[in-house]
Scaffold this motif. Structure first.
Motif, PDB file in Angstrom:
ATOM      1  N   ARG A  11       0.833  -1.208   0.000  1.00  0.00           N
ATOM      2  CA  ARG A  11       0.000   0.000   0.000  1.00  0.00           C
ATOM      3  C   ARG A  11       0.864   1.253   0.000  1.00  0.00           C
ATOM      4  O   ARG A  11       0.599   2.196  -0.733  1.00  0.00           O
ATOM      5  CB  ARG A  11      -0.937   0.026   1.207  1.00  0.00           C
ATOM      6  N   LYS A  12       1.895   1.247   0.826  1.00  0.00           N
ATOM      7  CA  LYS A  12       2.779   2.416   0.892  1.00  0.00           C
ATOM      8  C   LYS A  12       3.491   2.642  -0.426  1.00  0.00           C
ATOM      9  O   LYS A  12       3.619   3.775  -0.894  1.00  0.00           O
ATOM     10  CB  LYS A  12       3.784   2.253   2.024  1.00  0.00           C
ATOM     11  N   ILE A  13       3.951   1.574  -1.051  1.00  0.00           N
ATOM     12  CA  ILE A  13       4.625   1.682  -2.345  1.00  0.00           C
ATOM     13  C   ILE A  13       3.659   2.236  -3.383  1.00  0.00           C
ATOM     14  O   ILE A  13       3.997   3.158  -4.144  1.00  0.00           O
ATOM     15  CB  ILE A  13       5.191   0.317  -2.788  1.00  0.00           C
ATOM     16  N   LEU A  14       2.449   1.707  -3.415  1.00  0.00           N
ATOM     17  CA  LEU A  14       1.457   2.152  -4.383  1.00  0.00           C
ATOM     18  C   LEU A  14       1.104   3.624  -4.174  1.00  0.00           C
ATOM     19  O   LEU A  14       1.044   4.406  -5.135  1.00  0.00           O
ATOM     20  CB  LEU A  14       0.200   1.292  -4.290  1.00  0.00           C
ATOM     21  N   VAL A  15       0.901   4.031  -2.940  1.00  0.00           N
ATOM     22  CA  VAL A  15       0.591   5.432  -2.650  1.00  0.00           C
ATOM     23  C   VAL A  15       1.733   6.333  -3.102  1.00  0.00           C
ATOM     24  O   VAL A  15       1.508   7.373  -3.715  1.00  0.00           O
ATOM     25  CB  VAL A  15       0.282   5.625  -1.147  1.00  0.00           C
ATOM     26  N   ASN A  16       2.957   5.933  -2.840  1.00  0.00           N
ATOM     27  CA  ASN A  16       4.113   6.730  -3.256  1.00  0.00           C
ATOM     28  C   ASN A  16       4.220   6.824  -4.777  1.00  0.00           C
ATOM     29  O   ASN A  16       4.554   7.876  -5.319  1.00  0.00           O
ATOM     30  CB  ASN A  16       5.402   6.182  -2.660  1.00  0.00           C
ATOM     31  N   GLU A  17       3.915   5.726  -5.470  1.00  0.00           N
ATOM     32  CA  GLU A  17       3.959   5.740  -6.929  1.00  0.00           C
ATOM     33  C   GLU A  17       2.872   6.646  -7.491  1.00  0.00           C
ATOM     34  O   GLU A  17       3.118   7.410  -8.438  1.00  0.00           O
ATOM     35  CB  GLU A  17       3.811   4.328  -7.479  1.00  0.00           C
ATOM     36  N   ILE A  18       1.681   6.582  -6.928  1.00  0.00           N
ATOM     37  CA  ILE A  18       0.588   7.438  -7.389  1.00  0.00           C
ATOM     38  C   ILE A  18       0.916   8.901  -7.120  1.00  0.00           C
ATOM     39  O   ILE A  18       0.675   9.768  -7.959  1.00  0.00           O
ATOM     40  CB  ILE A  18      -0.746   7.035  -6.734  1.00  0.00           C
ATOM     41  N   ARG A  19       1.472   9.184  -5.961  1.00  0.00           N
ATOM     42  CA  ARG A  19       1.863  10.562  -5.642  1.00  0.00           C
ATOM     43  C   ARG A  19       2.887  11.079  -6.660  1.00  0.00           C
ATOM     44  O   ARG A  19       2.774  12.197  -7.157  1.00  0.00           O
ATOM     45  CB  ARG A  19       2.437  10.656  -4.239  1.00  0.00           C
ATOM     46  N   ALA A  20       3.880  10.267  -6.990  1.00  0.00           N
ATOM     47  CA  ALA A  20       4.890  10.668  -7.969  1.00  0.00           C
ATOM     48  C   ALA A  20       4.255  10.899  -9.344  1.00  0.00           C
ATOM     49  O   ALA A  20       4.598  11.865 -10.042  1.00  0.00           O
ATOM     50  CB  ALA A  20       5.997   9.621  -8.056  1.00  0.00           C
ATOM     51  N   VAL A  46      -7.476  15.803  -6.836  1.00  0.00           N
ATOM     52  CA  VAL A  46      -7.030  14.413  -6.722  1.00  0.00           C
ATOM     53  C   VAL A  46      -5.735  14.346  -5.909  1.00  0.00           C
ATOM     54  O   VAL A  46      -5.562  13.469  -5.055  1.00  0.00           O
ATOM     55  CB  VAL A  46      -6.852  13.769  -8.117  1.00  0.00           C
ATOM     56  N   ALA A  47      -4.843  15.278  -6.154  1.00  0.00           N
ATOM     57  CA  ALA A  47      -3.578  15.311  -5.409  1.00  0.00           C
ATOM     58  C   ALA A  47      -3.828  15.538  -3.919  1.00  0.00           C
ATOM     59  O   ALA A  47      -3.192  14.897  -3.074  1.00  0.00           O
ATOM     60  CB  ALA A  47      -2.665  16.395  -5.962  1.00  0.00           C
ATOM     61  N   ASP A  48      -4.756  16.430  -3.590  1.00  0.00           N
ATOM     62  CA  ASP A  48      -5.095  16.669  -2.184  1.00  0.00           C
ATOM     63  C   ASP A  48      -5.667  15.420  -1.527  1.00  0.00           C
ATOM     64  O   ASP A  48      -5.332  15.077  -0.392  1.00  0.00           O
ATOM     65  CB  ASP A  48      -6.090  17.822  -2.048  1.00  0.00           C
ATOM     66  N   LYS A  49      -6.527  14.715  -2.240  1.00  0.00           N
ATOM     67  CA  LYS A  49      -7.113  13.480  -1.700  1.00  0.00           C
ATOM     68  C   LYS A  49      -6.041  12.411  -1.535  1.00  0.00           C
ATOM     69  O   LYS A  49      -6.059  11.649  -0.572  1.00  0.00           O
ATOM     70  CB  LYS A  49      -8.239  12.990  -2.596  1.00  0.00           C
ATOM     71  N   MET A  50      -5.094  12.368  -2.457  1.00  0.00           N
ATOM     72  CA  MET A  50      -3.997  11.405  -2.351  1.00  0.00           C
ATOM     73  C   MET A  50      -3.151  11.701  -1.125  1.00  0.00           C
ATOM     74  O   MET A  50      -2.739  10.784  -0.407  1.00  0.00           O
ATOM     75  CB  MET A  50      -3.147  11.480  -3.636  1.00  0.00           C
ATOM     76  N   ASP A  51      -2.889  12.966  -0.863  1.00  0.00           N
ATOM     77  CA  ASP A  51      -2.136  13.341   0.330  1.00  0.00           C
ATOM     78  C   ASP A  51      -2.883  12.938   1.600  1.00  0.00           C
ATOM     79  O   ASP A  51      -2.267  12.431   2.546  1.00  0.00           O
ATOM     80  CB  ASP A  51      -1.866  14.847   0.354  1.00  0.00           C
ATOM     81  N   ALA A  52      -4.187  13.143   1.607  1.00  0.00           N
ATOM     82  CA  ALA A  52      -4.990  12.758   2.775  1.00  0.00           C
ATOM     83  C   ALA A  52      -4.941  11.245   2.982  1.00  0.00           C
ATOM     84  O   ALA A  52      -4.792  10.761   4.116  1.00  0.00           O
ATOM     85  CB  ALA A  52      -6.422  13.240   2.617  1.00  0.00           C
ATOM     86  N   LEU A  53      -5.065  10.491   1.896  1.00  0.00           N
ATOM     87  CA  LEU A  53      -4.987   9.039   1.996  1.00  0.00           C
ATOM     88  C   LEU A  53      -3.623   8.599   2.487  1.00  0.00           C
ATOM     89  O   LEU A  53      -3.514   7.713   3.351  1.00  0.00           O
ATOM     90  CB  LEU A  53      -5.286   8.407   0.625  1.00  0.00           C
ATOM     91  N   SER A  54      -2.595   9.227   1.986  1.00  0.00           N
ATOM     92  CA  SER A  54      -1.236   8.906   2.410  1.00  0.00           C
ATOM     93  C   SER A  54      -1.074   9.137   3.903  1.00  0.00           C
ATOM     94  O   SER A  54      -0.459   8.327   4.606  1.00  0.00           O
ATOM     95  CB  SER A  54      -0.248   9.766   1.624  1.00  0.00           C
ATOM     96  N   ASP A  55      -1.613  10.237   4.404  1.00  0.00           N
ATOM     97  CA  ASP A  55      -1.542  10.527   5.845  1.00  0.00           C
ATOM     98  C   ASP A  55      -2.273   9.464   6.658  1.00  0.00           C
ATOM     99  O   ASP A  55      -1.823   9.092   7.743  1.00  0.00           O
ATOM    100  CB  ASP A  55      -2.117  11.913   6.146  1.00  0.00           C
ATOM    101  N   LEU A  56      -3.383   8.970   6.159  1.00  0.00           N
ATOM    102  CA  LEU A  56      -4.144   7.955   6.889  1.00  0.00           C
ATOM    103  C   LEU A  56      -3.404   6.610   6.948  1.00  0.00           C
ATOM    104  O   LEU A  56      -3.533   5.868   7.912  1.00  0.00           O
ATOM    105  CB  LEU A  56      -5.503   7.733   6.231  1.00  0.00           C
ATOM    106  N   ILE A  57      -2.643   6.325   5.913  1.00  0.00           N
ATOM    107  CA  ILE A  57      -1.936   5.038   5.832  1.00  0.00           C
ATOM    108  C   ILE A  57      -0.754   5.015   6.787  1.00  0.00           C
ATOM    109  O   ILE A  57      -0.384   3.971   7.301  1.00  0.00           O
ATOM    110  CB  ILE A  57      -1.513   4.748   4.393  1.00  0.00           C
ATOM    111  N   ARG A  58      -0.151   6.152   7.048  1.00  0.00           N
ATOM    112  CA  ARG A  58       1.053   6.207   7.899  1.00  0.00           C
ATOM    113  C   ARG A  58       0.755   5.835   9.303  1.00  0.00           C
ATOM    114  O   ARG A  58      -0.058   5.817   9.976  1.00  0.00           O
ATOM    115  CB  ARG A  58       1.661   7.592   7.880  1.00  0.00           C
TER     116      ARG A  58
END
Length: 58
Positions: A11-20, A46-58
Motif C-alpha cells: 500500500r505504501k509503495i502504491l501510494v508513493n507511486e501514485i503521488r509521484a 485528486v492530489a489533495d485526496k492522495m495526500d490525505a490518503l497517504s496521511d491515513l496510511i502512515r
C-alpha cells in the motif's frame, strides 16, 4: 503493526507511486499551453485526496 503478508508495504509503495505520478502530471499541466482551469482544479483535487490518503496510511 506487523506486516506479515506485505500488504502494508505494498500500500505504501502504491501510494508513493501514485503521488509521484500526480506530481509529474501536475508539472506537465503547468508547462502545457492549452489546459483548462477545470482540469488543473481536478488534478489539484485528486492530489489533495492522495495526500490525505497517504496521511491515513502512515
Amino acid at each position: 503493526m506487523e506486516d506479515e503478508d506485505g500488504l502494508i508495504t505494498e500500500r505504501k509503495i502504491l501510494v508513493n507511486e501514485i503521488r509521484a505520478d500526480l506530481e509529474r502530471l501536475s508539472e506537465t499541466v503547468d508547462n502545457a499551453q492549452t489546459v483548462t482551469d477545470e482540469i488543473r482544479g481536478t488534478i489539484a483535487m485528486v492530489a489533495d485526496k492522495m495526500d490525505a490518503l497517504s496521511d491515513l496510511i502512515r
